[in-house]
Design a protein around this motif. Sequence first.
Motif, PDB file in Angstrom:
ATOM      1  N   UNK A  47      43.845  76.792  28.558  1.00 16.93           N
ATOM      2  CA  UNK A  47      44.728  76.081  29.422  1.00 16.93           C
ATOM      3  C   UNK A  47      44.337  75.641  30.764  1.00 16.93           C
ATOM      4  N   UNK A  48      43.725  76.330  31.449  1.00 13.56           N
ATOM      5  CA  UNK A  48      43.390  76.063  32.954  1.00 13.56           C
ATOM      6  C   UNK A  48      42.760  74.532  32.970  1.00 13.56           C
ATOM      7  N   UNK A  49      41.513  74.554  32.223  1.00 13.93           N
ATOM      8  CA  UNK A  49      41.090  73.298  32.349  1.00 13.93           C
ATOM      9  C   UNK A  49      41.680  71.999  31.712  1.00 13.93           C
ATOM     10  N   UNK A  50      42.365  72.318  30.845  1.00 14.08           N
ATOM     11  CA  UNK A  50      43.391  71.341  29.868  1.00 14.08           C
ATOM     12  C   UNK A  50      44.407  70.836  30.870  1.00 14.08           C
ATOM     13  N   UNK A  51      44.918  71.723  31.614  1.00 12.66           N
ATOM     14  CA  UNK A  51      45.935  71.432  32.658  1.00 12.66           C
ATOM     15  C   UNK A  51      45.497  70.249  33.447  1.00 12.66           C
ATOM     16  N   UNK A  52      44.497  70.757  34.223  1.00 13.73           N
ATOM     17  CA  UNK A  52      43.514  69.809  35.183  1.00 13.73           C
ATOM     18  C   UNK A  52      43.545  68.633  34.748  1.00 13.73           C
ATOM     19  N   UNK A  53      42.929  68.394  33.541  1.00 12.50           N
ATOM     20  CA  UNK A  53      42.701  67.221  32.883  1.00 12.50           C
ATOM     21  C   UNK A  53      43.927  66.331  32.681  1.00 12.50           C
ATOM     22  N   UNK A  54      44.884  67.072  32.253  1.00 17.07           N
ATOM     23  CA  UNK A  54      46.254  66.357  31.765  1.00 17.07           C
ATOM     24  C   UNK A  54      46.718  65.679  33.220  1.00 17.07           C
ATOM     25  N   UNK A  55      46.611  66.551  34.285  1.00 19.99           N
ATOM     26  CA  UNK A  55      47.088  65.873  35.560  1.00 19.99           C
ATOM     27  C   UNK A  55      46.220  64.790  36.101  1.00 19.99           C
ATOM     28  N   UNK A  56      44.833  65.225  35.675  1.00 18.00           N
ATOM     29  CA  UNK A  56      43.899  63.730  36.208  1.00 18.00           C
ATOM     30  C   UNK A  56      44.224  62.675  35.329  1.00 18.00           C
ATOM     31  N   UNK A  57      44.466  62.582  34.167  1.00 19.95           N
ATOM     32  CA  UNK A  57      44.666  61.796  32.905  1.00 19.95           C
ATOM     33  C   UNK A  57      45.974  60.854  33.451  1.00 19.95           C
ATOM     34  N   UNK A  58      47.187  61.725  33.944  1.00 27.09           N
ATOM     35  CA  UNK A  58      48.258  61.027  34.337  1.00 27.09           C
ATOM     36  C   UNK A  58      47.952  60.251  35.546  1.00 27.09           C
ATOM     37  N   UNK A  59      47.212  60.829  36.334  1.00 29.12           N
ATOM     38  CA  UNK A  59      46.948  60.056  37.662  1.00 29.12           C
ATOM     39  C   UNK A  59      46.304  58.913  37.379  1.00 29.12           C
ATOM     40  N   UNK A  60      45.439  58.926  36.300  1.00 28.10           N
ATOM     41  CA  UNK A  60      44.728  57.470  36.140  1.00 28.10           C
ATOM     42  C   UNK A  60      45.648  56.364  35.660  1.00 28.10           C
ATOM     43  N   UNK A  61      46.530  57.058  34.744  1.00 31.04           N
ATOM     44  CA  UNK A  61      47.471  56.153  34.202  1.00 31.04           C
ATOM     45  C   UNK A  61      48.414  55.529  35.370  1.00 31.04           C
ATOM     46  N   UNK A  62      48.866  56.503  36.103  1.00 34.57           N
ATOM     47  CA  UNK A  62      49.801  55.948  37.343  1.00 34.57           C
ATOM     48  C   UNK A  62      49.121  54.881  37.987  1.00 34.57           C
ATOM     49  N   UNK A  63      47.617  55.114  38.405  1.00 34.09           N
ATOM     50  CA  UNK A  63      46.966  54.192  39.159  1.00 34.09           C
ATOM     51  C   UNK A  63      47.076  52.599  38.486  1.00 34.09           C
ATOM     52  N   UNK A  64      46.527  52.707  37.068  1.00 33.04           N
ATOM     53  CA  UNK A  64      46.733  51.710  36.295  1.00 33.04           C
ATOM     54  C   UNK A  64      48.137  50.865  36.316  1.00 33.04           C
ATOM     55  N   UNK A  65      49.289  51.731  36.092  1.00 29.19           N
ATOM     56  CA  UNK A  65      50.467  51.159  35.843  1.00 29.19           C
ATOM     57  C   UNK A  65      51.238  50.813  37.298  1.00 29.19           C
ATOM     58  N   UNK A  66      51.135  51.673  38.075  1.00 27.24           N
ATOM     59  CA  UNK A  66      51.786  51.518  39.187  1.00 27.24           C
ATOM     60  C   UNK A  66      51.168  51.302  40.496  1.00 27.24           C
ATOM     61  N   UNK A  67      50.180  51.901  40.915  1.00 25.62           N
ATOM     62  CA  UNK A  67      49.599  51.759  42.245  1.00 25.62           C
ATOM     63  C   UNK A  67      48.738  50.609  42.603  1.00 25.62           C
ATOM     64  N   UNK A  68      48.041  50.206  41.504  1.00 24.89           N
ATOM     65  CA  UNK A  68      46.859  49.090  41.487  1.00 24.89           C
ATOM     66  C   UNK A  68      47.265  48.039  42.484  1.00 24.89           C
ATOM     67  N   UNK A  69      48.635  47.581  42.256  1.00 24.62           N
ATOM     68  CA  UNK A  69      49.086  46.512  43.103  1.00 24.62           C
ATOM     69  C   UNK A  69      49.433  46.688  44.634  1.00 24.62           C
ATOM     70  N   UNK A  70      49.364  47.668  45.016  1.00 21.30           N
ATOM     71  CA  UNK A  70      49.632  48.178  46.293  1.00 21.30           C
ATOM     72  C   UNK A  70      48.346  48.249  47.187  1.00 21.30           C
TER      73      UNK A  70
END
Lengths: 315, 250, 282
Positions: free
Chosen positions: C62-85
């Motif tokens: 669970x430990x590495x999977x959880x970290x990867x999940x957070x990282x993956x969501x961060x990647x998505x957030x950059x794409x969808x939300x933060x890129x333009x800023x």
Amino acid sequence: MSARIRSFAAAAAGPALLAALVLLPPLLGRPFHYHLGILVGINALLALSMQVMLRINQLSLAQAGFMGLGAYASALLTRDIGLPFAAALPLAGLLPALLAGALGPVLLRVRGVHFVLLTFALGEVIVLVFVEWVSLFGGNNGLLDIPPASLFGTALRAKPAFYALTAATLLAALALCRWMTRGERGMIVAGLAGNEPLLQSLGVDALPHRCALFAFSAFLAGLAGSLYAHYFGYISPEAFGFWTAVNALIMGVLGGVTLLLGPLTGAVLLVPLPELFRDAIAYQRLFYGLALMALLLFLPRGLLGVLRASKGSTP
Amino acid sequence: MRLEIEGLSVRYGAVQALEDVSLVVPSGTTTAIIGANGAGKSTFLKAVAGLVPPQGGRILVEGRDLAALTVEARHALGVVLCPEGRRLFPDLTVHENLLAGALRRKGRAAVAADIAAVYDRFPRLDERRGSLARNLSGGEQQMAAIGRALVGRPRLLLLDEPSLGLAPGMVRVMADAIRAIAAAGVTLLLVEQNARLALTLAATGHVLEAGRRVLSGDAAALIDDPRVRDAYLGGAETASPASPEPARSW
Amino acid sequence: MLTQVLLIAAMSSALYMLLALGFTLIFGILRIVNFAHGEFVMIGAYAVFALTSGLGLGYAAALPLAALLAGGLGLLAERALFRRYAGDELGGMIMSLALAITLQGAAAVLFTIDQQSVERPVTGVLRIGDAVLPKDQLFVAGFALAAVAAFHLLVQRTRFGLALRAVAQDPETLRLQGVSPRRLYPAAFGIGCLLAGLAGALTAPLYTIHPYMGETAILKAFIVVVLGGLGSVPGAIAASVLLGVTEAAVSTWLGVTAATLTSFVAVMAILLVKPTGLGGRA
Ligand SMILES: Nc1ncnc2c1ncn2[C@@H]1O[C@H](COP(=O)(O)OP(=O)(O)O)[C@@H](O)[C@H]1O
Ligand SMILES: [Mg+2]
């Protein structure tokens, strides 16, 4: 439409919008509408105080803490010292203004993100003091039995009366802000936002002006705090934390950062929002967040900003 | 790599930095653009590199219009700008700055060979390979900046004021390096306020004045042209090769 | 006593490094103050909770999977939300606040606002002389330090790390080397969030989990990066140690509030003398 009529319409739009918003609760007439009106007014004051700083490109997250100072000061002055509300209200503004004025020369040397982080820390310290100094501020329980607001010996217990007080305070604050952004003063404020070297070359020393604006913003926040304390009759520290500042910021941004009526518009839109999601309490925060993201993505200049732009007049 | 500019105009807000400038840099030659401070020389190079959008005109490399290409895509074609003021990464070491010039490239061995060639050309850089760029002298910084550009494998190298603020001895080192780069077949467009230096290195010269090309010709002829001599070479006297220049903000 | 305090200091220093390195990486490269950073800590913690209690996975998986999940969501957030800023500090900050609210709301909907806990994967104590060291704290400290070391190697020893450092120093000049800063944004944001998620996953068994736990985390991250200088990696590491040691010492002998107050006062004092922080350059 001739240009003259159009410019008249543009000039009249602001006051008309303001009048409509202020008169809305009395027209609807139910206590619940007055209640919402009061909350909108208090939040708009806080958002306005934040906007004062945003006008000079400084985001202060300490405004909720300043509001708390005003609330606690007003509560203690009336409840424990017996000062009349009419004296406590301005003092509740002056106290945070003094603190901001004293800290200003230090804090305002810092710009941009660092100022945001620093004021964030200041806000947290203020709340921490409310929590930890139990003998004076009542700790996490806060203060109870705060006397109602009263003017000329009459207690403003009824919601319409308190609404009138809130609306009057807000209108006065708006008038002050308008005065501040006009004429030579307005030029200085604009200079502080964009072109400080220009100001310096004109022989204007920027720091005192920035400090004065910071103090003024804290003054407005303090007034909001006093109204809050006397309306609810009790206060506790968590009401003045980080998320209160964030909400005020969001109201300002939503309405339009550079527009005088932006904060009020934002408050009118956001304060009743939780009421809409009443039946879905669990989903409230999620919907709120999603709505915000959508607004930021699709209306990046704020609602009023969009209306302004579509009318083609400059902000 | 042949560069062709047709009617290039660039403006920054109210400032018209370049107006209707046309010129050709033939493949495999060195061309100089000279002009006073503010004439639009840097703007010209930035437009070719893709850093500023032209208001009008065309930029062609080997007959291909660059308009649709980003800065990065132009670099991949071999159009490399060595910017005014060196613009090294201040907190990277000399060696890391050179590596940064090759970030786009694949193939470690070839990159290592190119970096070794830079160290051969500038032994002083080799001595300072572990130093942070911010701690280098002006001359060392210029060497590192040219080295970084070379590691990017330029086919058209745009050099913006490589002699700026350098001592006479260092100017000679730069001149030798520029000659060697040209000899290796790289097409060079050299921008200088030090007109004498630029015109000795180049085959052809162009003079910019207030954003317009006012004079062009054979470099050797331009040095003797009275208009150039009066305006840019300090009259009949020999101009000091190093004109110390205060750093500019752009 | 002293050894225990040192262990606590080491553990919190290492956790602060995880938090602050990601935060400062995101700021250094995208110029975005990620107010939702604490929420990625929360995501890491909830992910461990869901993977162990819900799916019955072991903690080690669970430990590495959880970290990867957070990282993956961060990647998505950059794409969808933060890129333009990128470059618009205020706009990015406000978007990150909206994201923080949304993530808190989502956690409240998915997991209710009740506090949750995760069973401790490591139990027992290690005795060295008369010092008694809880093994779970040792594990967290060790794992976090190893992750910091790995991050350090990534940034200092790889081409990708070189590009990250270069773009933080001068994005335009990096473009002139043929590398687009935009290509680095998603990875930078993702790695930053992965480190935050890892901190959350590591501490999930130690503390209670709830939708609003991110606030404490971001507070610490703020203090560290302001002390260390926004965008400065060595500054963040030094400040993490400073904060971890001071907190452990002051809270042992004077109480938690005194520790928090001390750190705030220290931040203000340091900024007074050096507005760009310890590691910052003007
Ligand atoms: N980023 C900019 N914004 C506004 N004006 C600029 C900018 N860069 C250059 N200029 C103006 O454009 C003109 C040409 O500048 P530049 O190309 O730097 O000249 P040179 O390199 O020949 O000294 C100057 O008048 C300068 O002030
Ligand atoms: Mg120039």
